[in-house]
Design an enzyme around this catalytic site. Sequence first.
Site, mmCIF file in Angstrom:
data_model
loop_
_atom_site.group_PDB
_atom_site.id
_atom_site.type_symbol
_atom_site.label_atom_id
_atom_site.label_comp_id
_atom_site.label_asym_id
_atom_site.label_seq_id
_atom_site.Cartn_x
_atom_site.Cartn_y
_atom_site.Cartn_z
ATOM 1 N N HIS A 95 0.913 -1.147 0.159
ATOM 2 C CA HIS A 95 0.082 -0.195 -0.047
ATOM 3 C C HIS A 95 0.815 1.041 -0.033
ATOM 4 O O HIS A 95 2.036 1.336 0.958
ATOM 5 C CB HIS A 95 -0.731 0.390 0.878
ATOM 6 C CG HIS A 95 -1.943 1.450 1.412
ATOM 7 N ND1 HIS A 95 -2.858 0.680 0.608
ATOM 8 C CD2 HIS A 95 -1.707 2.696 1.091
ATOM 9 C CE1 HIS A 95 -3.772 2.064 0.553
ATOM 10 N NE2 HIS A 95 -2.858 3.297 0.819
ATOM 11 N N SER A 96 0.990 2.512 -0.847
ATOM 12 C CA SER A 96 0.727 3.501 -1.027
ATOM 13 C C SER A 96 3.015 3.244 -1.498
ATOM 14 O O SER A 96 3.837 2.507 -2.032
ATOM 15 C CB SER A 96 1.060 4.130 -0.022
ATOM 16 O OG SER A 96 1.772 5.590 -0.268
ATOM 17 N N PHE A 97 3.390 3.361 -0.154
ATOM 18 C CA PHE A 97 5.010 3.375 0.179
ATOM 19 C C PHE A 97 5.286 1.924 -0.195
ATOM 20 O O PHE A 97 6.157 1.493 -1.251
ATOM 21 C CB PHE A 97 5.687 3.909 1.422
ATOM 22 C CG PHE A 97 6.876 3.335 1.979
ATOM 23 C CD1 PHE A 97 7.706 4.235 1.469
ATOM 24 C CD2 PHE A 97 6.945 3.284 2.865
ATOM 25 C CE1 PHE A 97 9.808 3.362 1.901
ATOM 26 C CE2 PHE A 97 7.646 1.868 3.335
ATOM 27 C CZ PHE A 97 9.056 2.554 2.741
ATOM 28 N N ALA A 123 -1.440 -1.119 -3.744
ATOM 29 C CA ALA A 123 -2.407 -0.241 -3.509
ATOM 30 C C ALA A 123 -2.305 1.269 -3.297
ATOM 31 O O ALA A 123 -1.371 1.325 -3.067
ATOM 32 C CB ALA A 123 -3.716 -0.753 -2.461
#
Length: 256
Positions: A95-97, A123
């Site tokens: 997720h993200s990073f 995501a």
Amino acid sequence: MRVPPVYRRWVTCPEPRPQASLRLFCFHFAGGDASIFRLWTTQLPSFIEVCPIELPGRATRRGEAPITHFTELIEKLSGMMRPFLNQLPAAFFGHSFGGNIAFELTRLLRRTGEPMPLRLFLAASPALFVRPQLPPPVSHLPDSEFLERIGSRYRLPQEVLASEDFQQEVLPALRADMSVAESYHYTREAPLEVPISAFGAEGDPEVSPAEAQAWCRETNVGFRLRMLPSNDHFFVSTERRRLHQGIIEDLQGLAG
């Protein structure tokens, strides 16, 4: 898990499932920790063993020095995950990073000839190679300015950023993770022979639909984008049911 304890500091497994046919390794967003995926361990079906990654400098590893450079982190992760990847087929969720970590870890595994995941789930993670320029660095800023920039960028409530718990428990890990993110430089390689599933939020202030869709360029063997009805960059919790549905659909039948 049949590995020495040192590896299990990095790869957690809150609910071991000896009969699982596949492991889902989960990589959290900047400033997060493995507990973000705590509910996943019981809510995903029994053929999936959920293994959240716990990076140093937070939660159960708060007393350890955090890693602050992207290349060092990826190389360390590949070594710590190797025993698990040799035991059972895997998929990665980031997720993200954490999505950029999962992606670059997969490319490193390809370069070193290690087992690669059956599928990548990315995501709220932008395909950074399509951005004309990256956001200005913030990890070096004083706490007050750093939090102001982060709050504005991700639409985080000021009362959360100002809380004592956040500043003591989250801020050091968040600053370290932003240093890691700011040290990352994308280089072009051949597309992966790994299918990619991307998840985006329709109103995400940080990741546009086009940046989520652009992950299609990084695979030769299948891509799917799901846009979720959310304005929250951190929809890993608020849209958990839809995330799980997509993960199950795309993993069904991949491992024996």
